[in-house]
Design a protein around this motif. Sequence first.
Motif: not given
Length: 233
Positions: A5-8, A25-30, A99-100, A104-107
């Motif tokens: 899963l992508p993680l937030f 608003f953060e680039p990684r979560y955009r 957790v990686d 990707a830009p996000y976890l």
Amino acid sequence: MVETLPLFPLGTVLLPGASLPLHIFEPRYRQLTIDLVTGTIPGKQFGVVAVREGWSPDDGREGLHDVGCTASLREVRRLPDGRFDIQTTGDRRFRLLEVDDGTAPYLVANVEWLPDDEGDTEHDLAPLAMAARAAHRRYCATAWRQQGGGDGELPTELGTEAAPDVTEAELAHILAGDCLLPLSDRQELLEQTCPMERLHLIRRSMTREAILLGELRAVWAPTAKFAVEHSPN
């Protein structure tokens, strides 16, 4: 069964069945939002996990709670400057395995699903569900008075028949999503896999918070507002 899963990471706990609006608003979560919308991430789901008190989302695995909840993407509105307003709903609980932070830009996390324990029947849970609903109504009535609603009849939408269509096993999560409970209480509810114990927990939490509201004359605010203003990304 292990899934990815992508993680937030957020400063709040998402519970199954609860709504969570987010301003991205953060680039990684955009980029995460774009990947969800375009299907790069299948299923339009990502994992929400609460950040431990005193830690930040950038502190890595050690700063995250072990149990989180998937968020299903329901609505997306892209703003002219590239930010997003999104609406999500909590779905399935999971436990973090790995957790990686480099793929990707996000976890990205390997997770296992966290189902409820079996054994409790609706007959076993019915009295506890009734007590939890009563505690929820007391909480709502106290909050209503603190908002200036007076001592009159509580409006129907504020708890007269709280969550009539959910099962007893689901009820604790739904009631918690309707109250301003401390993060520690919400995390404990999320991690609890025994429906009977979960109903005990939510009844105790709402009873305690109603007493605090009454004694401290605290000002109650809607949970949705809390989620938006206190979910940094």
